[in-house]
Write a protein that holds these residues in place. Structure first.
Motif, PDB file in Angstrom:
ATOM      1  N   SER A  39       0.621  -1.237  -0.039  1.00 27.82           N
ATOM      2  CA  SER A  39       0.026   0.127   0.184  1.00 27.82           C
ATOM      3  C   SER A  39       0.792   1.313   0.049  1.00 27.82           C
ATOM      4  O   SER A  39       1.993   1.128   0.548  1.00 27.82           O
ATOM      5  N   GLY A  40       0.463   2.288  -0.540  1.00 32.07           N
ATOM      6  CA  GLY A  40       1.283   3.630  -0.539  1.00 32.07           C
ATOM      7  C   GLY A  40       0.690   4.511  -1.804  1.00 32.07           C
ATOM      8  O   GLY A  40      -0.281   4.198  -2.193  1.00 32.07           O
ATOM      9  N   GLU A  41       1.489   5.369  -2.295  1.00 27.58           N
ATOM     10  CA  GLU A  41       1.253   6.086  -3.227  1.00 27.58           C
ATOM     11  C   GLU A  41       1.929   5.974  -4.430  1.00 27.58           C
ATOM     12  O   GLU A  41       3.216   5.558  -4.453  1.00 27.58           O
ATOM     13  N   VAL A  42       1.198   5.814  -5.723  1.00 27.84           N
ATOM     14  CA  VAL A  42       1.788   5.700  -6.800  1.00 27.84           C
ATOM     15  C   VAL A  42       2.513   6.688  -7.477  1.00 27.84           C
ATOM     16  O   VAL A  42       2.153   7.941  -7.506  1.00 27.84           O
ATOM     17  N   VAL A  43       3.840   6.618  -7.612  1.00 30.33           N
ATOM     18  CA  VAL A  43       4.669   7.697  -7.991  1.00 30.33           C
ATOM     19  C   VAL A  43       4.967   7.910  -9.296  1.00 30.33           C
ATOM     20  O   VAL A  43       5.181   8.691 -10.020  1.00 30.33           O
ATOM     21  N   SER A  44       4.943   6.448 -10.051  1.00 26.45           N
ATOM     22  CA  SER A  44       5.152   6.458 -11.410  1.00 26.45           C
ATOM     23  C   SER A  44       4.369   5.379 -12.277  1.00 26.45           C
ATOM     24  O   SER A  44       4.387   4.390 -11.738  1.00 26.45           O
ATOM     25  N   LEU A  45       3.700   5.716 -13.248  1.00 22.99           N
ATOM     26  CA  LEU A  45       2.940   4.573 -14.138  1.00 22.99           C
ATOM     27  C   LEU A  45       3.959   4.290 -15.369  1.00 22.99           C
ATOM     28  O   LEU A  45       4.220   5.257 -15.956  1.00 22.99           O
ATOM     29  N   GLU A  46       4.228   3.116 -15.524  1.00 21.14           N
ATOM     30  CA  GLU A  46       5.429   2.945 -16.863  1.00 21.14           C
ATOM     31  C   GLU A  46       4.638   2.565 -17.990  1.00 21.14           C
ATOM     32  O   GLU A  46       5.145   2.179 -18.977  1.00 21.14           O
ATOM     33  N   VAL A  47       3.270   2.090 -17.895  1.00 21.11           N
ATOM     34  CA  VAL A  47       2.418   1.536 -18.929  1.00 21.11           C
ATOM     35  C   VAL A  47       1.181   2.290 -19.062  1.00 21.11           C
ATOM     36  O   VAL A  47       0.722   2.904 -18.062  1.00 21.11           O
ATOM     37  N   SER A  48       0.212   2.362 -20.276  1.00 21.54           N
ATOM     38  CA  SER A  48      -0.989   2.685 -20.311  1.00 21.54           C
ATOM     39  C   SER A  48      -1.563   1.611 -21.214  1.00 21.54           C
ATOM     40  O   SER A  48      -1.143   0.643 -21.746  1.00 21.54           O
ATOM     41  N   LYS A  49      -3.125   1.978 -21.332  1.00 20.14           N
ATOM     42  CA  LYS A  49      -4.048   1.140 -22.114  1.00 20.14           C
ATOM     43  C   LYS A  49      -3.279   0.933 -23.384  1.00 20.14           C
ATOM     44  O   LYS A  49      -3.018   1.721 -24.062  1.00 20.14           O
ATOM     45  N   GLY A  50      -3.750  -0.502 -23.770  1.00 21.41           N
ATOM     46  CA  GLY A  50      -3.089  -0.663 -25.003  1.00 21.41           C
ATOM     47  C   GLY A  50      -1.431  -1.183 -25.338  1.00 21.41           C
ATOM     48  O   GLY A  50      -1.098  -1.817 -26.296  1.00 21.41           O
ATOM     49  N   ASP A  51      -0.832  -0.850 -24.264  1.00 23.56           N
ATOM     50  CA  ASP A  51       0.517  -1.436 -24.276  1.00 23.56           C
ATOM     51  C   ASP A  51       0.928  -2.831 -24.175  1.00 23.56           C
ATOM     52  O   ASP A  51       0.043  -3.669 -23.412  1.00 23.56           O
ATOM     53  N   LYS A  52       1.802  -3.264 -24.925  1.00 25.69           N
ATOM     54  CA  LYS A  52       2.229  -4.741 -25.025  1.00 25.69           C
ATOM     55  C   LYS A  52       3.196  -4.771 -23.735  1.00 25.69           C
ATOM     56  O   LYS A  52       4.043  -4.200 -23.503  1.00 25.69           O
ATOM     57  N   ILE A  53       2.886  -6.271 -23.125  1.00 24.97           N
ATOM     58  CA  ILE A  53       3.783  -6.424 -21.735  1.00 24.97           C
ATOM     59  C   ILE A  53       4.447  -7.703 -21.845  1.00 24.97           C
ATOM     60  O   ILE A  53       3.915  -8.630 -22.479  1.00 24.97           O
ATOM     61  N   VAL A  54       5.434  -8.040 -21.296  1.00 29.24           N
ATOM     62  CA  VAL A  54       6.069  -9.270 -20.876  1.00 29.24           C
ATOM     63  C   VAL A  54       6.373  -9.550 -19.333  1.00 29.24           C
ATOM     64  O   VAL A  54       6.266  -8.507 -18.617  1.00 29.24           O
ATOM     65  N   PRO A  55       6.564 -10.635 -19.036  1.00 34.43           N
ATOM     66  CA  PRO A  55       6.656 -11.064 -17.689  1.00 34.43           C
ATOM     67  C   PRO A  55       7.950 -10.464 -17.114  1.00 34.43           C
ATOM     68  O   PRO A  55       8.988 -10.176 -17.819  1.00 34.43           O
ATOM     69  N   GLY A  56       7.732  -9.832 -15.902  1.00 39.19           N
ATOM     70  CA  GLY A  56       8.889  -8.997 -15.278  1.00 39.19           C
ATOM     71  C   GLY A  56       8.877  -7.480 -15.657  1.00 39.19           C
ATOM     72  O   GLY A  56       9.761  -6.826 -15.109  1.00 39.19           O
ATOM     73  N   MET A  57       8.286  -7.356 -16.747  1.00 44.18           N
ATOM     74  CA  MET A  57       8.154  -5.751 -17.014  1.00 44.18           C
ATOM     75  C   MET A  57       7.443  -4.816 -15.771  1.00 44.18           C
ATOM     76  O   MET A  57       6.531  -5.268 -15.270  1.00 44.18           O
ATOM     77  N   VAL A  58       8.171  -3.668 -15.519  1.00 45.11           N
ATOM     78  CA  VAL A  58       7.751  -3.015 -14.564  1.00 45.11           C
ATOM     79  C   VAL A  58       6.547  -2.042 -15.128  1.00 45.11           C
ATOM     80  O   VAL A  58       6.529  -1.501 -16.174  1.00 45.11           O
ATOM     81  N   LEU A  59       5.489  -2.247 -14.352  1.00 40.29           N
ATOM     82  CA  LEU A  59       4.248  -1.501 -14.643  1.00 40.29           C
ATOM     83  C   LEU A  59       3.887  -0.095 -13.891  1.00 40.29           C
ATOM     84  O   LEU A  59       3.572   0.861 -14.426  1.00 40.29           O
ATOM     85  N   ALA A  60       4.408  -0.133 -12.579  1.00 36.73           N
ATOM     86  CA  ALA A  60       4.279   1.066 -11.847  1.00 36.73           C
ATOM     87  C   ALA A  60       5.214   1.098 -10.643  1.00 36.73           C
ATOM     88  O   ALA A  60       5.563  -0.046 -10.130  1.00 36.73           O
ATOM     89  N   TYR A  61       5.742   2.126 -10.131  1.00 34.76           N
ATOM     90  CA  TYR A  61       6.250   2.283  -8.775  1.00 34.76           C
ATOM     91  C   TYR A  61       5.903   3.030  -7.761  1.00 34.76           C
ATOM     92  O   TYR A  61       4.830   3.923  -7.819  1.00 34.76           O
ATOM     93  N   VAL A  62       5.538   2.341  -6.582  1.00 33.44           N
ATOM     94  CA  VAL A  62       4.777   2.900  -5.410  1.00 33.44           C
ATOM     95  C   VAL A  62       5.783   3.235  -4.349  1.00 33.44           C
ATOM     96  O   VAL A  62       6.675   2.511  -3.909  1.00 33.44           O
TER      97      VAL A  62
END
Length: 82
Positions: free
Chosen positions: A49-72
């Motif tokens: 739990s905490g505050e989202v400081v960075s979103l690294e992806v958005s709707k429609g982005d292609k992702i792979v296992p281990g990819m960073v989605l956000a920092y909290v």
């Protein structure tokens, strides 16, 4: 200050982000909805739990296992011991 990282467990496409930068998240709430390469929608959630400081992806982005989605910026409850 401690930063948590939310990562993908799947190959696929971001269908929805249920969080925004500077929003507050709580343990185990849905954060991202991912449509996997086999067409199944999976929910990503974390035990932080905490505050989202960075979103690294958005709707429609292609992702792979281990990819960073956000920092909290995590909430840490520290107790003093005598």
């Amino acid at each position: 200050m401690y930063y948590g990282v939310i990562v993908s467990d799947y190959h696929g496409t971001v269908e929805e982000t249920a969080i925004q930068k500077d929003s507050r998240i709580y343990e185990w709430e849905p954060l991202f909805f991912i449509k996997t390469t086999d067409g199944i929608t999976k929910v990503i959630h974390q035990g932080i739990s905490g505050e989202v400081v960075s979103l690294e992806v958005s709707k429609g982005d292609k992702i792979v296992p281990g990819m960073v989605l956000a920092y909290v910026k995590e909430d840490l409850f520290v107790t003093a011991s005598d």
